[in-house]
Enzyme design. Structure first.
Site, short mmCIF file in Angstrom:
data_model
loop_
_atom_site.label_atom_id
_atom_site.label_comp_id
_atom_site.label_asym_id
_atom_site.label_seq_id
_atom_site.Cartn_x
_atom_site.Cartn_y
_atom_site.Cartn_z
N CYS A 1 -9.67 -0.95 -4.90
CA CYS A 1 -9.13 0.39 -5.11
C CYS A 1 -9.87 1.11 -6.24
O CYS A 1 -9.56 2.27 -6.53
CB CYS A 1 -7.64 0.32 -5.43
SG CYS A 1 -7.24 -0.67 -6.89
N GLN B 1 0.83 -1.19 0.00
CA GLN B 1 0.00 0.00 0.00
C GLN B 1 0.88 1.25 0.00
O GLN B 1 1.82 1.36 0.79
CB GLN B 1 -0.91 0.01 1.22
CG GLN B 1 -2.02 -1.02 1.18
CD GLN B 1 -3.09 -0.67 0.16
OE1 GLN B 1 -3.12 0.42 -0.40
NE2 GLN B 1 -3.98 -1.61 -0.09
N GLU C 1 -0.59 -15.15 -4.72
CA GLU C 1 -0.07 -13.97 -5.41
C GLU C 1 0.63 -14.43 -6.69
O GLU C 1 1.31 -15.47 -6.69
CB GLU C 1 0.91 -13.21 -4.51
CG GLU C 1 1.66 -12.07 -5.16
CD GLU C 1 0.73 -10.99 -5.71
OE1 GLU C 1 0.99 -10.54 -6.83
OE2 GLU C 1 -0.24 -10.63 -5.01
N ASP D 1 -7.98 -8.77 -2.19
CA ASP D 1 -7.44 -7.43 -2.44
C ASP D 1 -6.88 -7.41 -3.86
O ASP D 1 -5.67 -7.39 -4.06
CB ASP D 1 -6.37 -7.10 -1.40
CG ASP D 1 -5.90 -5.65 -1.51
OD1 ASP D 1 -6.50 -4.89 -2.27
OD2 ASP D 1 -4.91 -5.30 -0.83
#
Length: 777
Positions: free
Chosen positions: A620, A490, A540, A592
């Site tokens: 986001c 972030q 990921e 996320d």
């Protein structure tokens, strides 16, 4: 064309597949809205009217007439030959010698007459085809059916006339082309005028403080110079607004995006034959009206702890400013002369003082370099970009600063490249002001995420550390994180702590919980919650980020976290299949994803996992979340198995002050879980109302009147408030209270106390909420 065509008739809409009236085409031409089809129609009509005025008609093809004439002549000869044979044979068969002689005479006559008649008819066709005016012959000569010899004969026979006709046609075409260019110019002028009006409106709104965004970034003529005036306008479009106005604008943006969800669900329902399944209680018009069109409650935007110099990652572009000098900053746009313009980073409120000092140092070094900066228009140059990453939690000394400079070295001598990189390294050995612990790395090739032009030469890409170490360390909620140049973290460190605090509060984690962290990056979310759960599974796709996550777990002594390097759409289903039944029962998921949202296969895998009862979605980009939410919340189908989810709550968090972006955290739960909780809440409210009724009955018992009747009514009121699940708990309680009040005046004190005591004992012998009600508290 008829000049008297009425404009009212011309202004009416033109139906498709129907010729417009002449007046309509004229009006369209005058208004600059003439389409190519209408222009061709207009040209054809003008040509036909000109030919009609000259008394001309479309001629028959001379070659076709000749073929027809030859065909008639050949037919006459063939008919004569047949008659010469057939008539004598028929006569001889019928009347012998006499019939033969008569048939022979008739056959000779037919053989002589029919070829002559065919030849005359054919000659007539040829003469009629050729007997045209020069204009008609010229028009016919433009057809594709004429042979080369026919055209040579026409041009040889009528040179002067054809030359004049060629000039007239060229003038006509030029006239039509000029009209088309004028119409196109008129349309372009209108577009420029509309765009200029929009820019003026945006500037006026920005001056009033009503709109930030790119209103302060766009100015000047339409199609003019740069898209932004300064680097601050490009990197922080809202920096001219007060922070309170920024939060208000972001709240409006998030709510506007979420209001799209009911409409998107309606659009998706159109392709389903069973549309009744899409009528969900939480999206009913009554509930939407109660929430002002929102699918769930939305909390106010959580403000940022720091609004200036908060970014721990900045990607600087290396190029030339409007004066042609080397600049390290942010892209402003491409000007009319097709030159890439870069604005210097000075004055950008999101950049820290340490990063700004590094950008100035690099700018001074590159200005003296013989190798030019990279130009994104010509795709030539050496110095491309500079990535900066900074740590903010640094109690033991100055902050760490990692610089990664990207260069385009293909085609250059290695000695020259090495010399320039060594000079850059020497420049950063000297301390910066403010002081930092600096590391420097060099990347060969385009930075990640930047478009690579097809014409760029291929070269071995990689990151080489030339000063310091290849990562920085950051502290977050007491945990130490290692961050590589390309790893996701972030960009707002203090904001990330607020985000993690919110997630930890909403997860309802326990010692037996299993946390599935999808798109985990460097493991920030999973590691922050690892000590509160039994196990953490992170997914990921970036290999370097996975390596950082594993290193972060080791450096913090966390052993119950596992990180998998794979695409989320490929690994989610495999990870879920590896969990035991007991782990699945206590599964909690946090996703996320990047700005584009989750892959559809990830959504399907999470929906298919029946034990997963709720998940937290960190987005986001709110519009991308709405697209994923449609897949999470749509009814069960073969493609989207499992009980659908519902939106329960949304929390906007401002992690990006001075920009239009806003982080959005949403809680989604299975629809059956939401129904159970609502039933439990209703039952709890019913119990509370029943307790109030009993209290009123006890108070009424002190009145010295008819005790038996009052006690019976009070008991019945309490029983009614606890029973009849199909009846509204609130309405039962109100009715019971009204009955108590109505009868309170006639209740003797002693009997009322006895009746109330008996009822309380009876109520204590059974659960407060009966199992028959189907409610769970």
């Amino acid at each position: 064309l008829k000049e008297g065509a009425s404009r009212a008739d011309a202004a009416r809409p033109m139906p498709k597949k129907e010729k417009a009236s002449e007046g309509a085409i004229v009006v369209a031409e005058q208004d600059g809205k003439l389409s190519k089809k209408d222009a061709k129609t207009l040209e054809d009509r003008e040509m036909n009217e000109m030919m009609a005025a000259m008394g001309l008609q479309k001629p028959k093809h001379v070659g076709t007439a000749t073929v027809n004439g030859l065909g008639l002549a050949a037919g006459g000869i063939a008919a004569g030959a047949v008659s010469l044979v057939a008539l004598p044979y028929a006569g001889a068969k019928k009347s012998g010698v006499r019939g033969f002689l008569g048939g022979a005479v008739g056959g000779l006559a037919a053989a002589a007459a029919l070829p002559v008649a065919g030849a005359l008819a054919g000659a007539t066709q040829v003469v009629r085809g050729a007997a045209q005016t020069p204009k008609a012959i010229y028009e016919a000569s433009q057809g594709k059916t004429w042979s080369a010899s026919d055209r040579r004969w026409i041009h040889y026979s009528l040179p002067d006339e054809l030359e004049r006709l060629d000039e007239e046609e060229a003038e006509m075409k030029e006239f039509v082309a000029a009209r088309r260019r004028a119409a196109a110019a008129a349309r372009q002028a209108k577009r420029i005028e509309r765009r200029a009006a929009k820019l003026r409106e945006r500037e006026a709104a920005a001056a009033r403080g009503e709109e930030g965004g790119d209103a302060g970034g766009e100015a000047g003529e339409a199609g003019g110079a740069a898209a932004a005036r300064t680097a601050a306008d490009a990197a922080a479009p809202l920096h001219r607004l007060e922070y309170a106005a920024q939060l208000e604008q972001k709240q409006h943006f998030v709510e506007k995006a979420l209001r799209r969800l009911p409409r998107e669900m309606q659009v998706a329902a159109r392709s389903d034959t069973q549309r009744e399944r899409w009528r969900m209680p939480w999206l009913s018009q009554e509930r939407l009206n109660q929430r002002h069109g929102l699918p769930c409650p939305v909390a106010p935007v959580l403000p940022a702890a720091a609004t200036h110099g908060y970014r721990n990652k900045c990607e600087f572009t290396i190029g030339r400013d409007e004066d042609g000098s080397v600049a390290v900053g942010f892209t402003l746009g491409t000007v009319r002369e097709r030159k890439h313009v870069v604005g210097r980073a000075d004055g950008v409120p999101t950049v820290s003082a340490e990063m700004l000092a590094a950008a100035r140092r690099a700018q001074a070094v590159l200005a003296e370099s013989p190798l030019p900066p990279y130009d994104k228009v010509s795709h030539e140059g050496f110095w491309r970009a500079m990535l900066a990453r900074q740590s903010f939690a640094h109690a033991d000394g100055p902050p760490e600063l990692l610089l990664c400079v990207a260069v385009q070295a293909a085609g250059l001598p290695e000695e020259q490249v090495a010399s320039e990189l060594a000079r850059l390294r020497e420049a950063f050995v000297a301390p910066l002001d403010p002081p930092v612990r600096l590391s420097l790395a060099v990347r060969r090739g385009a930075p990640p995420g930047e478009y690579k032009h097809a014409g760029e030469p291929a070269e071995a890409e990689g990151v080489e550390t030339v000063l310091g170490r290849e990562y920085i360390e950051e502290t977050l909620l007491g945990l130490s994180f290692r961050i590589s140049p390309d790893a996701f973290f972030q960009v707002n460190t203090l904001g990330a702590e607020s985000l993690l605090t919110l997630l930890r509060a909403q997860c309802s984690l326990g010692p037996d919980s299993v946390l599935l962290d999808v798109c985990c990056g460097t493991g920030t979310i999973g590691l922050a919650m690892a000590r509160s759960v039994k196990r953490v599974m992170g997914i990921e796709s970036n290999a370097q980020a996975v390596a950082d996550a594993a290193a972060n777990a080791a450096r913090n002594g966390i052993t119950n976290a596992e990180f998998i390097c794979a695409k989320a759409e490929q690994a989610t289903r495999q990870v879920l299949e590896r969990l035991t039944p007991s782990e699945l029962d206590s599964l909690v998921a946090i996703v996320d994803p990047p700005r584009a949202g989750l892959h559809p296969d990830v959504v399907k895998a999470l929906r298919r996992c029946a034990p997963l009862r709720s998940l937290l979605f960190v987005a986001c980009h709110a519009p991308a979340f709405v697209t994923n939410a449609v897949s999470f919340c749509r009814p069960t189908s073969p493609s989207f198995a499992g009980v659908p989810f519902e939106l329960v709550q949304a929390w906007p968090i401002d992690l990006f002050p001075h920009t239009p972006h806003c982080e959005l955290v949403t809680l989604l739960e299975r629809s059956d879980l939401v129904a159970e909780r609502e039933a439990a809440q209703e039952a709890a409210q019913a119990a509370k109302q029943a307790q109030a009724v009993q209290t009123q009955a006890a108070e009424a018992a002190s009145t010295p009147t008819d005790a038996a009747e009052g006690g019976a009514v009070g008991a019945a009121a309490a029983e009614g408030a606890l029973g009849a699940p199909e009846e509204s708990a609130l309405s039962r309680a109100i009715s019971s209270a009204q009955a108590v009040v109505a009868s309170a005046a006639s209740v003797p004190a002693g009997e009322a106390e006895g009746a109330a005591h008996d009822h309380k004992q009876h109520a204590a012998q059974r659960p407060l909420l009966a199992e028959a009600d189907g409610a769970k508290v």
